[in-house]
Design a protein around this motif. Sequence first.
Motif, short mmCIF file in Angstrom:
data_model
loop_
_atom_site.label_atom_id
_atom_site.label_comp_id
_atom_site.label_asym_id
_atom_site.label_seq_id
_atom_site.Cartn_x
_atom_site.Cartn_y
_atom_site.Cartn_z
N LEU A 1 3.09 -14.93 -5.07
CA LEU A 1 4.11 -13.96 -4.66
C LEU A 1 3.63 -12.53 -4.91
O LEU A 1 3.76 -11.67 -4.02
CB LEU A 1 5.41 -14.22 -5.42
CG LEU A 1 6.52 -13.19 -5.22
CD1 LEU A 1 6.96 -13.13 -3.77
CD2 LEU A 1 7.70 -13.50 -6.14
N LEU A 2 3.09 -12.26 -6.07
CA LEU A 2 2.65 -10.90 -6.39
C LEU A 2 1.52 -10.46 -5.46
O LEU A 2 1.49 -9.30 -5.02
CB LEU A 2 2.22 -10.82 -7.85
CG LEU A 2 3.37 -10.91 -8.87
CD1 LEU A 2 2.83 -11.08 -10.28
CD2 LEU A 2 4.26 -9.68 -8.79
N GLU A 3 0.62 -11.37 -5.14
CA GLU A 3 -0.45 -11.03 -4.20
C GLU A 3 0.12 -10.71 -2.82
O GLU A 3 -0.34 -9.78 -2.15
CB GLU A 3 -1.46 -12.16 -4.12
CG GLU A 3 -2.32 -12.28 -5.38
CD GLU A 3 -3.27 -13.46 -5.34
OE1 GLU A 3 -3.03 -14.40 -4.53
OE2 GLU A 3 -4.25 -13.47 -6.12
N SER A 4 1.14 -11.46 -2.42
CA SER A 4 1.76 -11.21 -1.11
C SER A 4 2.46 -9.85 -1.08
O SER A 4 2.65 -9.27 0.00
CB SER A 4 2.76 -12.31 -0.77
OG SER A 4 3.97 -12.18 -1.49
N LEU A 5 2.84 -9.35 -2.25
CA LEU A 5 3.50 -8.05 -2.35
C LEU A 5 2.49 -6.91 -2.48
O LEU A 5 2.86 -5.75 -2.63
CB LEU A 5 4.47 -8.03 -3.54
CG LEU A 5 5.67 -8.97 -3.44
CD1 LEU A 5 6.42 -9.02 -4.77
CD2 LEU A 5 6.60 -8.57 -2.32
N VAL B 1 8.09 -4.56 -8.28
CA VAL B 1 6.96 -4.02 -7.51
C VAL B 1 7.42 -2.83 -6.68
O VAL B 1 6.72 -1.81 -6.61
CB VAL B 1 6.33 -5.11 -6.63
CG1 VAL B 1 5.33 -4.51 -5.64
CG2 VAL B 1 5.62 -6.14 -7.51
N GLU B 2 8.58 -2.94 -6.09
CA GLU B 2 9.11 -1.82 -5.31
C GLU B 2 9.34 -0.60 -6.19
O GLU B 2 9.02 0.53 -5.82
CB GLU B 2 10.41 -2.22 -4.62
CG GLU B 2 11.00 -1.13 -3.75
CD GLU B 2 12.29 -1.54 -3.04
OE1 GLU B 2 12.93 -0.68 -2.44
OE2 GLU B 2 12.64 -2.74 -3.11
N GLY B 3 9.88 -0.84 -7.40
CA GLY B 3 10.13 0.27 -8.30
C GLY B 3 8.86 0.88 -8.87
O GLY B 3 8.81 2.07 -9.17
#
Length: 250
Positions: free
Chosen positions: A25-29, A241-243
């Motif tokens: 998930l983090l890689e996709s973000l 991640v957005e923040g």
Amino acid sequence: MREEPRLRVAAFRPDDERLAAAVELLESLGADPVPDPMLAVEPADATPRTDADYVVLTSKTGVELAAEAGWSPNGATVCAIGDATAASLREAGYTVDVVPEEFSSTGLVERLEDEVAGARVEVARSDHGSAVLTDGLEAAGAYVHETILYRLVRPEGSGESAALAANGELDAALFTSSLTVRHFLAAAADQGIRTEAIEGLQAATVGAIGEPTKETAENAGISVDVVPERADFETLACEVVEGAAPTYHD
């Protein structure tokens, strides 16, 4: 054209498919995951009681251990905290009767408090379960029994994220329980960098999956920036991640 550096984001999930999914998930973000498992499961060789009116399961791990032991609810109302736990129950062949709107101990107490007076409620979970659940159900008049299905311990070798934080090289951290906070701090203390790691997190974006986790972090001196309304890992990761996106290092 200079490539923007990727955010370094620490995930503390157990070292199984949950950590693998967190990394994916983090890689996709667009982030650079720092997989640093802070929880390992030690089964307690126990099973939920079979004579209760309500049975509460609080985690995927608990469901898997109960299913492996051949547990049957025997007509009890089966309650799950969270969609992941409910999905695990259904995958194991159980019927799920209650999932509170708020995925927390408080949410389940609020969902059940008007109907459990005089009922036998079995709570089957880890050794670090919140007293909010058992105390709240007892206050609603239930006869509560707790079975410890497994213990949560800190894995050997954990603490890479603490070293990165202490060096100012961690952009974000995703705390998914109070225990992940405590184990992060213990790992930092083992390296002699507890104060430095806490200071390093002040410059990072810190996410906590719920208010109890936030409270544990803040009581230890860690400022929490994100607590998602929906208490699941994907929402937590996306919001953190957005923040953190504006905090890229040069």
